[in-house]
Design a protein around this motif. Structure first.
Motif, short mmCIF file in Angstrom:
data_model
loop_
_atom_site.label_atom_id
_atom_site.label_comp_id
_atom_site.label_asym_id
_atom_site.label_seq_id
_atom_site.Cartn_x
_atom_site.Cartn_y
_atom_site.Cartn_z
N GLY A 1 0.79 -1.24 0.00
CA GLY A 1 0.00 0.00 0.00
C GLY A 1 0.82 1.27 0.00
N GLY A 2 2.07 1.20 -0.47
CA GLY A 2 2.87 2.41 -0.58
C GLY A 2 3.92 2.57 0.51
N ARG A 3 3.92 1.65 1.48
CA ARG A 3 4.90 1.72 2.56
C ARG A 3 6.02 0.70 2.32
NH1 ARG A 3 3.35 4.56 6.97
NH2 ARG A 3 1.21 5.33 6.85
N CYS A 4 7.26 1.14 2.51
CA CYS A 4 8.39 0.23 2.29
C CYS A 4 8.57 -0.68 3.50
CB CYS A 4 9.67 1.02 2.02
SG CYS A 4 10.23 1.94 3.45
N LEU B 1 4.00 -9.55 -7.78
CA LEU B 1 3.54 -9.37 -6.40
C LEU B 1 2.05 -9.66 -6.28
CD1 LEU B 1 1.98 -6.22 -5.91
CD2 LEU B 1 4.13 -5.73 -7.08
N LEU B 2 1.67 -10.10 -5.08
CA LEU B 2 0.25 -10.20 -4.73
C LEU B 2 0.01 -9.18 -3.63
CD1 LEU B 2 -2.47 -11.65 -5.09
CD2 LEU B 2 -1.76 -13.25 -3.29
N PRO B 3 -0.81 -8.15 -3.91
CA PRO B 3 -1.01 -7.09 -2.92
C PRO B 3 -1.33 -7.67 -1.55
CG PRO B 3 -2.06 -6.49 -4.97
CD PRO B 3 -1.59 -7.91 -5.13
N ASN B 4 -0.67 -7.12 -0.54
CA ASN B 4 -0.86 -7.50 0.86
C ASN B 4 -0.37 -8.91 1.18
OD1 ASN B 4 -2.22 -5.02 1.23
ND2 ASN B 4 -4.06 -5.96 0.36
N HIS B 5 0.29 -9.57 0.26
CA HIS B 5 0.75 -10.93 0.52
C HIS B 5 2.25 -11.13 0.30
CE1 HIS B 5 -3.55 -11.72 0.54
NE2 HIS B 5 -3.29 -12.86 1.13
#
Lengths: 304, 304, 304, 304
Positions: free
Chosen positions: A212-215, A265-269
């Motif tokens: 979500g935009g955070r490293c 990538l799989l968002p949040n995973h």
């Protein structure tokens, strides 16, 4: 919970026994020198959790994967003004860098075809104080790794053989869609393509698009709004004219480069990067495509 | 947990106060007769949970949304043999139904451009015993609704004005990529497009794509493998040359029709259908696109 | 026998009373400075017989007319080997310099589109000892006029705005269809375009194509075989995407330039040159096209 | 004065000793039955003077050569209104019948591509009282030969395999560029293509285009204005994507057909027809092209 390490090991062993029908990109002499046998996978499932196998720590030329970094930086800098100069539609083109659309309007279809990335490079050139330094700092910052750098030999090699890119840049210039000199824009662009990173550094850097935009250190680099859109473009445009096939078989946003790297990538995973230098006929890593297909089949994890 | 009903109400009120810049499709006379003011939304979040607003129960001509049903049925019947006759790449074409690829190979780029759906219709014609009856039964079965049917007036209207489709079918025939007679294939294809369904019936029927292949009554219609791939094609090819834009702004697999309907879904979460008969310049529902963009913005739910 | 002087006078008067709907080419700043009112015609019916009216003695930038001279010189030097690197088919393209064919093969369709003339320039560069000097000497020799020369200001102006030509040259280079450096080839090409000649000098120089390869002083420059073929290319490819129209309405081999010049010829009968700097939408002299149409109508002389 | 008979004999003997690399058109079953060994040439140098060799009196399917007759008849009937519905530019297309232009505008590039000839057929259908009878009467009248007729078997064979033509006609219809029913237009068009004529009948009929609009019996059929323009279109568009090559190597207005016939002419001098059923890769008679090239080389007669 899945046993990711076993899955990676399994994929690695299987590929090592598979005939490698891919070919190393030879139009850039520096790339032709890579060891065909190299194969590495790195998977990051959280800031503190990762899995790996093979040559995951070897640096290679990330090539077009850098287009995601330049898009992210330009989007961060100019916001939606970006879309006045480049589109978000897949190109559907197999044989060249400039579709009819570009010939007619000077607006590249998306930021991941070369012409689009050249426009993005022009935007960065106009908006960064010290473009080359600031850009590599952005990538280092995302990956938390100061060792990441340009490869001057590769950049020079690209320049010497980059006639297609000179053609694209001149078309864009003729439509007034480049603010800076063709030579300056391309020098910057070739440097972006020359960046050397390992699979591990890539999953670290791409964690920002999964999170979500955070490293990894939880610093906010991009808004959720922007990350969602960058991921969407990766899904629809990240693999040249094989984007549909990748969405169909793998089902993850991702980006490939002719250096043989693929990151997805799989968002949040998770973020995952594979490197194997030989390419299929569409210009994407032959084993990289297979590895990611197997990974999503075995884990049953995809955005669809 | 989100208050879906409030969100739908909010979107509905806002759109009702927005100037409608879209235009009703007039190339099919029957479609031109629709009430421009119609607006309905239906959201299904589980077999027993749904939310709705406006004209969600009014039947309209689903048009190209039927291409998802025909793809699903053909994929169910012939499996991956399907991909020998049609591709999975976005078309990137703005101005016509047949890209250069079709002219050169007779293989349509994907099953959601007209040429591709005509090939799928041909496959169904060859593999169903009573094509028209069996196909509508399949849709009724997915939606658990026996009232769903073809609209003969619309089908006839399509036939009379469908010169482009006759052109596409003849090209395919010239390449040997139609087994049946052009007229028979198109008659079946026009009937598919003429199916009348409401937003509610659509979210019911599409629940199978949101639920790993199981319909609302938990009957297995399609494998996870196939559902993943159908969703991927919706994402990359579901909105003509606005597919990239829809992925970018909305971020859900979906499919639109020139009758003004759009249906979309988030795997394992929800199906949503919007209907407003006026279209934007790309041929997708003007308010439908806005409604779905607002819905994913407000809920922060998308595949990306 | 026809009263050519009266016919020229008549055409001239009529055009002077006609509204000039053409526009001066403004993409090259130097060309934009030309006097829109200029109008000249020169007709040569034999080594010692000519007729003229208006500004027939004023020099203007011949631009693409120079492509006939460079083709003639290259054909003279390398013979039919020329056709391994450039085709002889009309392009049928309206909107750009590079057709799909060039994108796919690197072989320009004909020597009169820019990409083709750039290949011809490359051939001259490889085969002439002092390319710029030798080339202008060839033109001077054909016209029997030592005052003909390049215009450095125009050449520089072309270079600064010639992004499309840089694009074309880079595409050709990427296919290996340029032996010399892009910059060297284009510098030579821009100089060719910059040559200044009057209508009279043009009919003198083109007399060689009307006279079976012999110039006004009866020196043999080209074989009948080659002259026939150069004339054929002028007829089919001499007017961009208006070549068919020119053949249809005028019926003479000829060549136009964006400086507003047109030169045409009837084998064994005459050469004719018209100059008026304003252009129609296809990039050919607005009054030049009208003058030549009237001339062939009034004299009933054409190849058809 | 040239010894035409010796020249024809020489060409004939030489070709008989040359390996025939052409192939009979097999997409129309009736054409595949022709005797590959057939070879005939007929030359008409005046109403009462002609020369011939080989199978010059055998009738064959004239196919696309009929497009010249239909163009002439339509031009005679509606004059320059014709050009509102079809262009005069070469197509430059190698791979199909419809260029991008047709897809975008519905206006075929010229009357000699199939799409253009279909528009011409539509015009004739609207303007002739008894289209089939009146059209064949026109051809008989030009050739002074009542035995010329349609071949119903060939016409039916064309209809059964003419999917590309059905595609083209439907595109034209979708743009409103056909007044009559697709089926009616194509039935008439297929009949035109099926006309059977010998080389001798062709040089007789084409004499009108060589003689300023007057046939062998000096009857005025067409104005000089129209004949000039029909000849121009033959030159620029008569040989598909080999039109440039034919102008380049032969240098005569002409028209070919996939039945293996080619007819060409030098205004005010002669008409010539060659027939040999095997075709080169561009769809023009393999020996026919060679014969005409040799004829113009040996006689040094061409429009250039």
């Amino acid at each position: 919970m899945q046993d990711y390490q076993s899955i990676l090991n399994e994929i690695y062993s299987q590929l090592k026994e598979t005939e490698n029908k891919g070919k190393v990109a030879d139009y850039i002499p520096e790339l032709a020198k890579m060891d065909k046998e190299s194969l590495g996978i790195h998977l990051r499932t959280g800031p503190d959790e990762s899995f790996a196998v093979g040559d995951y720590a070897t640096k290679f030329s990330i090539q077009s994967i850098s287009k995601v970094f330049s898009l992210a930086k330009a989007f961060q800098l100019v916001g939606n003004d970006l879309w006045k100069r480049v589109g978000v539609e897949p190109s559907g083109n197999t044989f060249n860098y400039l579709s009819l659309l570009e010939w007619e309007t000077g607006i590249p279809r998306n930021p991941f075809i070369n012409a689009g990335a050249i426009v993005v490079a022009d935007i960065l050139l106009s908006n960064l104080k010290n473009p080359r330094e600031d850009f590599i700092d952005f990538v280092r910052d995302l990956a938390h790794d100061e060792t990441i750098d340009y490869n001057e030999t590769v950049a020079e090699s690209e320049r010497e053989t980059g006639f297609n890119n000179y053609a694209a840049a001149n078309i864009l210039k003729s439509f007034g869609n480049l603010e800076n000199d063709v030579e300056d824009v391309l020098q910057f662009y070739f440097h972006q393509c020359s960046i050397m990173m390992s699979c591990e550094q890539l999953t670290n850097a791409f964690f920002v698009f999964c999170n979500g935009g955070r490293c990894m250190e939880d610093k906010k680099h991009l808004s959720r709004y922007k990350v969602k859109r960058i991921n969407a473009i990766m899904l629809t445009c990240g693999f040249y004219d094989e984007a549909g096939e990748f969405a169909f078989e793998v089902g993850l946003p991702g980006k490939s480069g002719v250096g043989g790297g693929i990151v997805a990538l799989l968002p949040n995973h998770f973020t995952i990067a594979v490197w194997s230098p030989t390419l299929n006929v569409k210009g994407n890593s032959y084993f990289g495509m297979k590895a990611l297909k197997q990974f999503t089949d075995k884990t049953d994890l995809s955005i669809f």
